[in-house]
Enzyme design. Structure first.
Site, PDB file in Angstrom:
ATOM      1  N   MET A  32       0.857  -1.190   0.000  1.00  0.00           N
ATOM      2  CA  MET A  32       0.000   0.000   0.000  1.00  0.00           C
ATOM      3  C   MET A  32       0.892   1.239   0.000  1.00  0.00           C
ATOM      4  O   MET A  32       0.473   2.320   0.436  1.00  0.00           O
ATOM      5  CB  MET A  32      -0.918  -0.009   1.220  1.00  0.00           C
ATOM      6  CG  MET A  32      -1.893  -1.187   1.183  1.00  0.00           C
ATOM      7  SD  MET A  32      -3.365  -0.923   2.180  1.00  0.00           S
ATOM      8  CE  MET A  32      -2.655  -0.755   3.784  1.00  0.00           C
ATOM      9  N   GLY A  33       2.130   1.098  -0.484  1.00  0.00           N
ATOM     10  CA  GLY A  33       3.055   2.239  -0.500  1.00  0.00           C
ATOM     11  C   GLY A  33       3.628   2.491   0.885  1.00  0.00           C
ATOM     12  O   GLY A  33       3.563   1.620   1.761  1.00  0.00           O
ATOM     13  N   LEU A  35       6.733   2.730   1.508  1.00  0.00           N
ATOM     14  CA  LEU A  35       7.676   1.606   1.548  1.00  0.00           C
ATOM     15  C   LEU A  35       8.805   1.824   2.550  1.00  0.00           C
ATOM     16  O   LEU A  35       9.392   2.891   2.625  1.00  0.00           O
ATOM     17  CB  LEU A  35       8.288   1.378   0.155  1.00  0.00           C
ATOM     18  CG  LEU A  35       7.301   1.071  -0.979  1.00  0.00           C
ATOM     19  CD1 LEU A  35       8.055   0.655  -2.230  1.00  0.00           C
ATOM     20  CD2 LEU A  35       6.293   0.001  -0.590  1.00  0.00           C
ATOM     21  N   GLY A  38      11.147  -3.229   5.358  1.00  0.00           N
ATOM     22  CA  GLY A  38      10.390  -4.482   5.329  1.00  0.00           C
ATOM     23  C   GLY A  38       9.893  -4.789   3.918  1.00  0.00           C
ATOM     24  O   GLY A  38      10.036  -5.908   3.410  1.00  0.00           O
ATOM     25  N   HIS A  39       9.340  -3.764   3.248  1.00  0.00           N
ATOM     26  CA  HIS A  39       8.876  -3.960   1.867  1.00  0.00           C
ATOM     27  C   HIS A  39      10.060  -4.269   0.952  1.00  0.00           C
ATOM     28  O   HIS A  39       9.968  -5.095   0.046  1.00  0.00           O
ATOM     29  CB  HIS A  39       8.197  -2.691   1.335  1.00  0.00           C
ATOM     30  CG  HIS A  39       6.938  -2.329   2.032  1.00  0.00           C
ATOM     31  ND1 HIS A  39       6.823  -1.226   2.829  1.00  0.00           N
ATOM     32  CD2 HIS A  39       5.713  -2.933   2.045  1.00  0.00           C
ATOM     33  CE1 HIS A  39       5.589  -1.149   3.303  1.00  0.00           C
ATOM     34  NE2 HIS A  39       4.907  -2.162   2.848  1.00  0.00           N
ATOM     35  N   MET A 186       9.238  -3.151  11.678  1.00  0.00           N
ATOM     36  CA  MET A 186       9.021  -2.059  10.719  1.00  0.00           C
ATOM     37  C   MET A 186       7.582  -2.049  10.231  1.00  0.00           C
ATOM     38  O   MET A 186       6.989  -3.092   9.964  1.00  0.00           O
ATOM     39  CB  MET A 186       9.975  -2.217   9.551  1.00  0.00           C
ATOM     40  CG  MET A 186      11.386  -1.954   9.985  1.00  0.00           C
ATOM     41  SD  MET A 186      12.365  -1.387   8.632  1.00  0.00           S
ATOM     42  CE  MET A 186      13.929  -1.222   9.469  1.00  0.00           C
ATOM     43  N   SER A 187       7.041  -0.854  10.108  1.00  0.00           N
ATOM     44  CA  SER A 187       5.663  -0.684   9.646  1.00  0.00           C
ATOM     45  C   SER A 187       5.523   0.731   9.095  1.00  0.00           C
ATOM     46  O   SER A 187       6.155   1.665   9.624  1.00  0.00           O
ATOM     47  CB  SER A 187       4.713  -0.859  10.837  1.00  0.00           C
ATOM     48  OG  SER A 187       3.455  -0.319  10.541  1.00  0.00           O
ATOM     49  N   SER A 188       4.671   0.888   8.088  1.00  0.00           N
ATOM     50  CA  SER A 188       4.441   2.230   7.536  1.00  0.00           C
ATOM     51  C   SER A 188       3.860   3.134   8.617  1.00  0.00           C
ATOM     52  O   SER A 188       4.043   4.347   8.592  1.00  0.00           O
ATOM     53  CB  SER A 188       3.464   2.162   6.368  1.00  0.00           C
ATOM     54  OG  SER A 188       3.887   1.183   5.466  1.00  0.00           O
TER      55      SER A 188
HETATM   56  O1  PAF Z   1      -0.069  -5.811   3.873  1.00  0.00           O
HETATM   57  C1  PAF Z   1      -0.478  -4.867   3.148  1.00  0.00           C
HETATM   58  O2  PAF Z   1       0.222  -3.895   2.895  1.00  0.00           O
HETATM   59  C2  PAF Z   1      -1.882  -4.934   2.562  1.00  0.00           C
HETATM   60  O3  PAF Z   1      -2.766  -5.530   3.455  1.00  0.00           O
HETATM   61  C3  PAF Z   1      -1.924  -5.632   1.184  1.00  0.00           C
HETATM   62  C4  PAF Z   1      -1.534  -7.090   1.283  1.00  0.00           C
HETATM   63  C5  PAF Z   1      -1.017  -4.907   0.201  1.00  0.00           C
HETATM   64  C6  PAF Z   1      -3.362  -5.582   0.626  1.00  0.00           C
HETATM   65  O4  PAF Z   1      -3.816  -4.283   0.467  1.00  0.00           O
END
Ligand code: PAF
Length: 280
Positions: A32-33, A35, A38-39, A186-188
């Site tokens: 979901m952006g 970033l 973690g992403h 880590m989390s947005s």
């Molecule tokens: O984990 C996330 O960022 C969201 O839940 C996902 C899997 C992209 C779905 O919108």
């Protein structure tokens, strides 16, 4: 090299089909952006398992049960694209809300396992929104693999069930939680912590590690979790939502620790909801 950016289902299908015709395997990293490392670790994982990597960025309104949470979700496309470029992902799919949910849209995907507990008990409807958007992304992109972080373990569990139940031809690749040096997962959402709350936030992980240590010493799950819950709430910084030990395979509640079980936690700090889980 700059990744291609596409915004329609038709375009992403064209890109992926071209790769598949050339015999390349394709991995999807849904995001979901906002970033963070973690992403980026998911993108690296995707590059390990497949020849061609698609990153999707879509802030899915269907999975937010609180409009304030949706409106304050971090969104900075230019920075996200720069980060993706550094890693060399191949294409970024950034559909609009209209592209994903046109006016007549009337379908919801509901998984009946792994719900009513943990996050779903506190965010009703959240995983229905996740299941719907993830199903759409899988069908739109047609990737061979999709990478998800273990930080959202309940989400991962539900997505694996969904893929098995609907026979979606995609392999789910889990990746370990990435942490800050002080242990915070880590989390947005961490970007929304105030300076002082950011200093306090690693106490959640520390309390979870203390539960693990206590369980290994033979203290009961009930006692170990109660102690951690009280210690987190004693200064009125945290408001704990849940602290539970569940089997990582079936997500059932455990009364005694055994192999493969995990400790799951969610707590509010300021206006930010933190979640985390660790293997016991
Ligand atoms: O984990 C996330 O960022 C969201 O839940 C996902 C899997 C992209 C779905 O919108």
């Amino acid at each position: 090299m700059k990744p291609d950016v596409v915004r329609t289902v038709q375009e992403i299908r064209k890109h992926v089909q071209k790769q598949k015709l050339a015999g390349k395997s394709v991995a999807l990293v849904p995001t979901m952006g906002g970033l963070h490392e973690g992403h980026l670790s998911l993108i690296k994982k995707a590059q390990e398992v497949a020849d061609y990597v698609v990153v999707s960025i879509f802030v899915n309104p269907k999975q937010f049960n609180n409009p304030d949470d949706l409106n304050s979700y971090p969104s900075d496309e230019a920075t996200d694209l720069k980060n993706i470029e550094k890693l060399g992902a191949d294409v970024v799919f950034i559909p609009s809300v209209k592209e994903m949910y046109p006016d007549a849209f009337a379908t919801d995907v509901k998984v009946s396992a792994g719900i009513d507990i943990l996050c779903d008990a506190h965010r009703p409807g959240h995983f229905g929104g996740v299941a719907t958007v993830v199903t759409k992304l899988f069908l739109q992109v047609g990737a061979d693999f999709a990478c998800f972080g273990e930080k959202d373990f309940q989400q991962l569990f539900i997505i694996k069930r969904l893929v098995a139940d609907l026979n979606i031809p995609i392999k789910i690749v889990p990746a370990p939680t990435v942490r800050e040096e002080d242990g915070l997962a880590m989390s947005s959402r961490n970007a929304r912590l105030s300076k002082s709350d950011r200093q306090i936030a690693p106490q959640l992980q520390a309390a979870m590690q203390a539960v693990k240590t206590n369980l290994h010493k033979g203290i009961s799950i009930e006692q170990a979790c109660k102690h951690a819950w009280n210690s987190l709430e004693k200064d009125d910084h945290f408001k704990v939502e849940y602290l539970e030990v569940r089997c990582g395979e079936k997500m059932v509640l455990m009364d005694k620790p055994s192999e493969g079980c995990r400790l799951f936690a969610a707590a509010w700090l300021g206006g930010v909801r933190l979640i985390d889980n660790i293997e016991i």
